[in-house]
Structures are given as C-alpha cells and as structure tokens.
Motif scaffolding. Structure first.
Motif, PDB file in Angstrom:
ATOM      1  N   TYR A  80       0.823  -1.216   0.000  1.00 22.42           N
ATOM      2  CA  TYR A  80       0.000   0.000   0.000  1.00 22.42           C
ATOM      3  C   TYR A  80       0.857   1.266   0.000  1.00 22.42           C
ATOM      4  O   TYR A  80       0.416   2.338   0.396  1.00 22.42           O
ATOM      5  CB  TYR A  80      -0.954   0.009   1.194  1.00 22.42           C
ATOM      6  N   ASP A  84      -0.864   7.640   0.225  1.00 21.38           N
ATOM      7  CA  ASP A  84      -0.275   8.528   1.229  1.00 21.38           C
ATOM      8  C   ASP A  84      -1.048   8.355   2.533  1.00 21.38           C
ATOM      9  O   ASP A  84      -2.124   8.935   2.722  1.00 21.38           O
ATOM     10  CB  ASP A  84      -0.350   9.977   0.742  1.00 21.38           C
ATOM     11  N   LEU A  85      -0.494   7.573   3.439  1.00 24.23           N
ATOM     12  CA  LEU A  85      -1.196   7.251   4.685  1.00 24.23           C
ATOM     13  C   LEU A  85      -1.353   8.476   5.592  1.00 24.23           C
ATOM     14  O   LEU A  85      -2.383   8.635   6.258  1.00 24.23           O
ATOM     15  CB  LEU A  85      -0.468   6.142   5.439  1.00 24.23           C
ATOM     16  N   HIS A  86      -0.336   9.326   5.622  1.00 27.13           N
ATOM     17  CA  HIS A  86      -0.408  10.513   6.482  1.00 27.13           C
ATOM     18  C   HIS A  86      -1.513  11.455   6.016  1.00 27.13           C
ATOM     19  O   HIS A  86      -2.294  11.974   6.825  1.00 27.13           O
ATOM     20  CB  HIS A  86       0.944  11.239   6.498  1.00 27.13           C
ATOM     21  N   THR A  89      -4.934   9.952   6.905  1.00 29.36           N
ATOM     22  CA  THR A  89      -5.280  10.159   8.316  1.00 29.36           C
ATOM     23  C   THR A  89      -5.684  11.605   8.558  1.00 29.36           C
ATOM     24  O   THR A  89      -6.666  11.873   9.266  1.00 29.36           O
ATOM     25  CB  THR A  89      -4.090   9.765   9.213  1.00 29.36           C
ATOM     26  N   CYS A  94     -10.024   6.206   6.114  1.00 31.49           N
ATOM     27  CA  CYS A  94      -9.488   4.884   6.462  1.00 31.49           C
ATOM     28  C   CYS A  94      -8.851   4.258   5.223  1.00 31.49           C
ATOM     29  O   CYS A  94      -9.435   4.271   4.140  1.00 31.49           O
ATOM     30  CB  CYS A  94     -10.614   4.002   6.986  1.00 31.49           C
ATOM     31  N   ASN A 200       9.536   0.622   3.219  1.00 29.64           N
ATOM     32  CA  ASN A 200       9.305   1.655   4.230  1.00 29.64           C
ATOM     33  C   ASN A 200      10.646   2.245   4.638  1.00 29.64           C
ATOM     34  O   ASN A 200      11.691   1.912   4.052  1.00 29.64           O
ATOM     35  CB  ASN A 200       8.537   1.088   5.435  1.00 29.64           C
ATOM     36  N   ARG A 305      -7.309  -2.137   8.429  1.00 30.89           N
ATOM     37  CA  ARG A 305      -6.837  -0.743   8.379  1.00 30.89           C
ATOM     38  C   ARG A 305      -5.321  -0.702   8.512  1.00 30.89           C
ATOM     39  O   ARG A 305      -4.725  -1.388   9.352  1.00 30.89           O
ATOM     40  CB  ARG A 305      -7.482   0.075   9.492  1.00 30.89           C
ATOM     41  N   ASN A 307      -3.570   2.603   8.223  1.00 29.19           N
ATOM     42  CA  ASN A 307      -3.119   3.945   8.629  1.00 29.19           C
ATOM     43  C   ASN A 307      -3.644   4.260  10.022  1.00 29.19           C
ATOM     44  O   ASN A 307      -4.680   3.732  10.452  1.00 29.19           O
ATOM     45  CB  ASN A 307      -3.592   5.016   7.624  1.00 29.19           C
TER      46      ASN A 307
END
Length: 310
Positions: A80, A84-86, A89, A94, A200, A305, A307
């Motif tokens: 994933y 852009d997880l940030h 959030t 979600c 990461n 989930r 993030n």
C-alpha cells in the motif's frame, strides 16, 4: 454511498462484474474509472466518491484533498505504498489493503523466475536443480508462507527471517521453516534469497552490498517485493564481482538496460510488475476489497486498516 473503482490497470471483466454485484447488492452505487491517462480524471471522479478501490494507482495528498466525501480507500493487494497514509489520516480517511489475496500468484512467480535462472534461461546449457538448496525468505508474511509451502514440495531447505519470527521461532515449524535471528544470518546460511518485505523507512535500500556479499559466489536473489528495498548500485557491484551471481526482479530497476546488457541470462526483469497478474488473484483481491468496504459502512469494520486513526 458511491463506490469508485479507479484502476489505471483494470481488473479483469469477470472481477469487475462480481465486484459490482457485491457493492450494488448492498445498496450502493458503482462508478468505474478504467485506463485513465490524466490525473485530472481521477481527481474529478474521486471528488464525489464515498469509497474507492484502487490497484497500483497513486493516491497522494492531491487526490485525497480533492475527495470531499471520501471515507475509505482499499488497495486491492498487499502493498500500500502507493497511498499517502499521512494525508489519509489527516483527512479522516481509512486506508485498507487486502492481505493474502495475491499470495499464491506471487509465490508461483517466485518459482517461475527461480527455475528460469537456475536452468540458465532454458538456453540448453547445464543448470542446477532446486532440490536440496537452501532458500532464505526475507520476511515471512502471507507470501513468504506460501513460498515455503511450494519450496517444501521441491525438497528445498527453507530458512526465514522476520522480526516477529525471530521472537517466536516456533511459528516457522508448521511450514517446515527454520527461523534465524537476523538478516545477516539468513544470507550467510542461504544459497537463494526471496524478498517479501514492504518498502518503508526501515527497508528501503536495505538489501545492500554487506548482505549480498554474505551469499555464496553463485547466489541467487528473487525480488517480488518492491524495487526500493534493493540498493541497485550494490546489486550491480556484486554481479560484476561474481560471474555466477544471479538476480530476478518483478520490478524493473532504474539501471535495467545496463544490467540486461552486462549480465545476459544471469538477470531477469518482468516487463511490468506481474506478481498479482493472474485471473484468480485479480478476482480474489477485487472481491475482498469490495466486501471490506461494504462491512466498513455496515458495521464500522476496520480489520485491515493500515493507517493510524486521527
């Protein structure tokens, strides 16, 4: 609710049909955006969507900021890093993945690539067998476990490293896998390495000269994970130094042309990332994504989930 299926690289038609049935049988609307060539098409489509299913499509801050109603994005697949997880959030969105749905497809590709390299690209020259070889799995999630099962069938000795497996080596026994305590130990004890970690801050460039040099002179590395985890300059260096070293990747390196020219049948890169490109995986991941979103709206289920919550 409006469910957007945004896929620059579309699902198979059979998968789309079944995904729509899941969504629409739950009383939601489906919007399909396929083979788009302009990001503005995605920005326009997502502006009114409540949910979105994507594959390798880039869902960055611009996309998420444009999505005024969006509550959930599901990446149909395990990785994933294209989302852009940030930003998700920050926008109270979600993000989920669908782990395990592509595992067998990727695991089979590992052995397709491995056989190709071990048998000298089937050019008629003398290759080597897999039976009795030591295979090291760098990460031991859904795909790593499936690779271990197939490797057992080939009669290979399987070792694996992951932080959780190092803490609880007993977890490997059900797969006939020997757990090791560090990446260095894995590479020292293996003849072949299969990479399965995400990209990461901890893993980018982590497959470097120090690790690669611990493999034997005729070591083999198979990368069906992410391009970023391999230090390309170090891979180039080790292959230059060791005439028997081989590398196959499902993600073309930046220096692909140079490697193809220099190393011939010791190097293999797929034309495009194809680990999950089977009709079965295509259907599995798409259906899982649709079902997860339906459950999310029905009862707030956030099982997958990835993030943090705002």
């Amino acid at each position: 609710m409006k469910f957007l299926i945004a896929t620059e690289k579309p699902f198979a038609p059979a998968a789309v049909k079944q995904i729509r049935e899941i969504i629409e049988n739950a009383g939601h609307e489906t919007v399909l955006l396929e083979k788009y060539t302009d990001k503005n098409e995605l920005l326009h489509a997502v502006s009114t969507a409540d949910a979105m299913i994507v594959r390798s499509d880039v869902v960055d801050k611009e996309v998420l900021d444009a999505a005024g109603n969006l509550k959930i994005v599901v990446r149909a697949g395990a990785g994933y890093d294209n989302v852009d997880l940030h930003a998700a959030t920050a926008n109270n969105i979600c993000v989920m993945n669908t782990p395990g749905q592509n595992s067998n497809a990727v695991a089979e590709l590992v052995f397709g690539m491995l056989l190709y390299l071990a048998r000298c690209s089937f050019d008629g020259s003398t290759g080597s067998e897999l039976k009795g070889k030591r295979l090291g799995l760098h990460a031991f999630g859904y795909i790593g476990k499936q690779v271990a099962k197939i490797a057992n069938g080939f009669g290979m000795e399987v070792l694996a490293y992951s932080p959780s497996l190092a803490l609880n080596p007993e977890k490997g026994k059900a797969f006939n896998v020997t757990a090791v305590q560090s990446p260095g130990e894995l590479y020292e004890k293996s003849e072949i390495i299969s990479l399965h970690m995400p990209a990461n801050d901890q893993t980018r460039g982590s497959i470097d000269y120090d690790l690669l040099s611990k493999l034997p002179q005729k070591g083999i590395v198979i990368n069906t994970a992410r391009k970023e985890v391999v230090n390309e300059a170090d891979m180039l260096r080790i292959m230059e130094e060791r005439p028997g070293f081989k590398y196959a990747t499902d993600i073309k390196p930046v220096n692909h042309d140079k490697m193809a020219r220099k190393f011939g049948n010791r190097y293999l890169a797929s034309a495009k990332k194809c680990g999950a490109q089977t009709s079965e995986a295509n259907v599995n991941a798409g259906l899982a994504a649709a079902e997860q979103i339906v459950k999310f709206f029905a009862d707030g289920d956030e099982t997958f989930r990835v993030n943090p919550i705002k």
